[in-house]
Design an enzyme around this catalytic site. Sequence first.
Site, PDB file in Angstrom:
ATOM      1  N   HIS A  40       0.674 107.688   6.515  1.00 33.43           N
ATOM      2  CA  HIS A  40       0.462 107.661   5.063  1.00 33.43           C
ATOM      3  C   HIS A  40       1.734 108.071   4.338  1.00 33.43           C
ATOM      4  CE1 HIS A  40      -3.501 108.159   6.903  1.00 33.43           C
ATOM      5  NE2 HIS A  40      -4.000 107.568   5.830  1.00 33.43           N
TER       6      HIS A  40
ATOM      7  N   HIS B  55      -0.474 103.785   0.217  1.00 31.23           N
ATOM      8  CA  HIS B  55      -1.207 105.009   0.548  1.00 31.23           C
ATOM      9  C   HIS B  55      -1.231 105.231   2.069  1.00 31.23           C
ATOM     10  CE1 HIS B  55      -4.615 107.723   1.250  1.00 31.23           C
ATOM     11  NE2 HIS B  55      -4.968 106.834   2.155  1.00 31.23           N
TER      12      HIS B  55
ATOM     13  N   GLU C 275     -22.801 126.499   0.534  1.00 30.74           N
ATOM     14  CA  GLU C 275     -22.708 126.680   1.990  1.00 30.74           C
ATOM     15  C   GLU C 275     -21.407 126.136   2.567  1.00 30.74           C
ATOM     16  OE1 GLU C 275     -25.288 125.269   0.415  1.00 30.74           O
ATOM     17  OE2 GLU C 275     -26.873 126.779   0.626  1.00 30.74           O
TER      18      GLU C 275
ATOM     19  N   HIS D  42     -37.439 122.887   5.113  1.00 34.99           N
ATOM     20  CA  HIS D  42     -36.833 124.156   5.506  1.00 34.99           C
ATOM     21  C   HIS D  42     -36.973 124.452   7.000  1.00 34.99           C
ATOM     22  CE1 HIS D  42     -36.401 124.592   1.286  1.00 34.99           C
ATOM     23  NE2 HIS D  42     -36.006 125.847   1.350  1.00 34.99           N
TER      24      HIS D  42
HETATM   25  C1  LIG Z   1     -13.739 113.879   3.816  1.00 33.38           C
HETATM   26  C2  LIG Z   1     -12.833 112.690   3.889  1.00 33.38           C
HETATM   27  N1  LIG Z   1     -13.254 111.490   3.447  1.00 33.38           N
HETATM   28  C3  LIG Z   1     -12.487 110.410   3.549  1.00 33.38           C
HETATM   29  C4  LIG Z   1     -11.247 110.485   4.101  1.00 33.38           C
HETATM   30  C5  LIG Z   1     -10.392 109.237   4.262  1.00 33.38           C
HETATM   31  N2  LIG Z   1      -9.280 109.280   3.308  1.00 33.38           N
HETATM   32  C6  LIG Z   1      -8.058 109.668   3.683  1.00 33.38           C
HETATM   33  S1  LIG Z   1      -6.972 109.685   2.428  1.00 33.38           S
HETATM   34  C7  LIG Z   1      -8.124 109.104   1.346  1.00 33.38           C
HETATM   35  C8  LIG Z   1      -7.768 108.864  -0.098  1.00 33.38           C
HETATM   36  C9  LIG Z   1      -7.080 110.045  -0.654  1.00 33.38           C
HETATM   37  O1  LIG Z   1      -6.565 109.785  -1.908  1.00 33.38           O
HETATM   38  P1  LIG Z   1      -5.517 110.793  -2.520  1.00 33.38           P
HETATM   39  O2  LIG Z   1      -5.928 112.172  -2.269  1.00 33.38           O
HETATM   40  O3  LIG Z   1      -5.305 110.392  -3.926  1.00 33.38           O
HETATM   41  O4  LIG Z   1      -4.225 110.548  -1.657  1.00 33.38           O
HETATM   42  P2  LIG Z   1      -3.075 109.493  -1.918  1.00 33.38           P
HETATM   43  O5  LIG Z   1      -3.700 108.170  -2.186  1.00 33.38           O
HETATM   44  O6  LIG Z   1      -2.313 110.002  -3.062  1.00 33.38           O
HETATM   45  O7  LIG Z   1      -2.320 109.501  -0.627  1.00 33.38           O
HETATM   46  C10 LIG Z   1      -9.350 108.940   1.974  1.00 33.38           C
HETATM   47  C11 LIG Z   1     -10.570 108.455   1.311  1.00 33.38           C
HETATM   48  C12 LIG Z   1     -10.822 111.762   4.552  1.00 33.38           C
HETATM   49  N3  LIG Z   1      -9.638 111.936   5.100  1.00 33.38           N
HETATM   50  N4  LIG Z   1     -11.622 112.833   4.398  1.00 33.38           N
END
Ligand SMILES: Cc1ncc(C[n+]2csc(CCOP(=O)(O)OP(=O)(O)O)c2C)c(N)n1
Length: 662
Positions: free
Chosen positions: A27, A263, A411, A473
Site C-alpha cells: 500500500h 491505495h 467491549e 444472553h
Molecule cells: C477492520 C478492517 N476492515 C477492512 C480492512 C481492509 N482495508 C485495508 S485499508 C482499507 C481502506 C483504508 O482507507 P484509509 O484509511 O483512508 O487508507 P488510505 O486509503 O489512505 O491508504 C481497508 C478497507 C482492514 N484492514 N481492516
Amino acid sequence: MNKTDELAINTIRILVSEAVDKANSGHPGLPLDAAPMAYTLWSKHLKHNPKNAKWPDRDRFVLSAGHGSMLLYSLLHIFGYGLTKEDLMGFRQWGSRTPGHPEYGHTTGVETTTGPLGQGIANAVGLALAEAHLAAKFNKPGYNVVDHYTYAISGDGCLQEGVASEACSLAGTLKLGKLILFYDRNKITIEGDIDVAFTEDVGKRFEAYGWQVLEVEDGNTDIMAIENMIAAAKREKEKPSIIIVNTQIGYGCSAIAGSHKCHGSPLGAENTALMKKELKWDYTDGFYVPDEVKEEIARLQKGYDEQEAEWEKLFAAYAKEYPDMAAEWEKWHKEIKAEDLINDDALWTFEKPLASRQSSQEVLNRLAARLPNLIGGSADLGPSNLTVMKTREYLSPENYAGSNIHFGIREFAMAAMANGMALHGGLYPYVATFLVFVDYLKPALRLSALMKLPVTYVMTHDSIGVGEDGPTHEPIEQMASVRCTPGTYLFRPADSKETVAAYIHALTKKAPTVLALSRQTLPLYEETGKDALKGAYILKDSKKNVPDVILIGTGSEVDLCYKACAELSAKGIDARVVSMPCMQLFEEQSEAYKESVLPKAVKKRVAVEAATTFGWNKYTGDEGVVIGLDHFGASAPGNVLYREFGITLENVVSAAENLGKH
Ligand SMILES: Cc1ncc(C[n+]2csc(CCOP(=O)(O)OP(=O)(O)O)c2C)c(N)n1
C-alpha cells in the site's frame, strides 16, 4: 521546507515505492502522503532511542493505519532501529522482518500489531491510559519518571471503525491529554472517495468527545504547520488532541496522486521513475539513503542518547531519594512467577461453594493484595461480573492512580485498550463482560493472541444457566470460537480452586486467557486443585485400572459427571470423572500424561458441556457421546432450561449406560 527534511521525506517516499514495487504488493498511497507528518513527528518531537527500543519512558508511536507498514519500516530503517536495506527489500516475503502489516514482537520498534483498522487507535488510548496511571503512581515532585506522549497515525478507514469511536469517546472522558492522534485525511479509501460513505464532520465529532481539534491545511508540504500543531497538541494538558492533516493520497507522483488506485497497488516501474523525476531524486542506487539524511539522523541520535542518559540520571536520583518506590518499580516491571502463586496456600483456601464468578471476585481480590499492578474493569457490568477490586479506587481524570476502570459499554474498545495497557509494560490488565459478548470484542482478543499478551478476559454468565435473560444472553458457540483461536486459552473452572488455577494461568502465560464463569453456585470439590493447571485431570478415578467409561465435564457440568459417577457405580459401571477446565492447556501436556487421563483404549466416553457440541468429538471419538446444546437457549429459569434441553443427570447416566449398546 528545510532541504534536509525534504530530502528525508523524499527518501521515505522512494523507499516505500521501491519496496512495494519489488514485492509487487502493498500500500504505497498513504505512506507517500503521510511521510511529512511522520517524519516531522519522529525528527522534531518523538522522544525515543533507536538504540534502546524498550526504554520505558519513550514516547509510543502507533501506526493505526497498518496497511501503510512501509512508512513505519522506512522510518525504522533510516532512524537506525536495525532494519536493514535487505529487510526492506524482503518486504512481505517469507521469513522477512517486514511483513505486510506491522507485527509486534517481530520487528524491533513496532509497538503494536496493526492492520485491522481502528484497533491501533484503541491501543493508543490504552497506552496513554497506562502512562497516566503509572505517572500517578510513581512520579514525585521533581521526578517525573513517567512522562511520555502517545502518538498514533490513522487514515479515513480507522476513523470509520466503531472501535475508534468507542475508544476516543472514553479518552475524552478520561482527559488523556498526552494522547495525540494524526488523522491523515486524504479522503480516499479502497472504493474511492470517502464521500460515498463518510460525510460527517470528524472535527466536530471529536470536539464533542472532548478533544482538542487541530488542523493542517496542507500536509503534503507544510512541515512548519505540522510541527506547530504537534507543539499545540503537547501544550494542551487536559484534552487529547486530534490533528487533522489534509493530504493527497499518493502525493509525490502526479500520475497516481489523488486516486484510489494507489491505495493498495504498486506504483510500478514507470510511475516510480516518474516520481523520482518529479521529486528530483537523482540517485541511481535502489533503496538508497543519502548521506545528508544519514548525517541528520546521526545528529538526532546524539540527542536521543542524551535524553535517555538524562532519564537514567533522573531515575538514579529518584531511587536514592525514594528507594521504596524504586523497589516498587522493579516489582511492577517484573514478570509474575507462576511458582509464587502456585505455592501460596492462602490463595487456594475456600470454605464454601460459590458461583465461579464469586470465586473469581475472591481470587481477583486476593491477587490484588499481592499484585499492585493489576488494573482493569468491566464494560458496565462490574456488579454482575464481580470484577471490582475492593481495596482499590476507581480511575478517573481526578484520580489516575485508581485501578478499577469504568470502560462504559464499549467491549471492543475495552479489550483493544487492554492490549495497549499490556503493551505499555508495567501493568497486568483484565477486562470483563458477559461471555456471550465475547463476540463484541473478539477481534481484539485475536490480537491479544497474535501479540502473546497476558490479558485476562473475565467472562461471566457462561451458559443457559443465565436463565431468564434468554437466548440473546446465553452463550452457545462462544467457547468453541475462543477455543479454536490460536494462542488463546479458555478456562471454564468447576469450582473456586480451579478458578485460582485459571487466574494463575492467565497472569503467567504469554497469551490471553478467557475465564468462562458461572452465574449459578457450583460445588466446592475436595479433589480439585493445582492439577487444573494441566488443563484436564482425573477428578474422581474408577476403581479398576481401566475404567468402563470416562465422563468429561467442564465448569458447572462437572457436577453432573460427578453425580453420574456415583449412580453408575451403584449400577456396577465403573466410571472415571475428568475435569477439563482448559482444552488448550491439556493439549500442551505430554503424550504420556494425556494418555494417563484419557487412555486410548477406553472408547466409552461422555462429554458434558452446556454449549455447542462442536469440537468435543476430539475427546469422545466416534464411539462416545457429547451432551450439549446445538441450538439457541430460551428465557426461563436456568434449572428449567437444563431440564428442558436435556442436560441432566439422568441423561448423563443413561448416555454412559447405553454406550456401545447400539
Ligand atoms: C477492520 C478492517 N476492515 C477492512 C480492512 C481492509 N482495508 C485495508 S485499508 C482499507 C481502506 C483504508 O482507507 P484509509 O484509511 O483512508 O487508507 P488510505 O486509503 O489512505 O491508504 C481497508 C478497507 C482492514 N484492514 N481492516
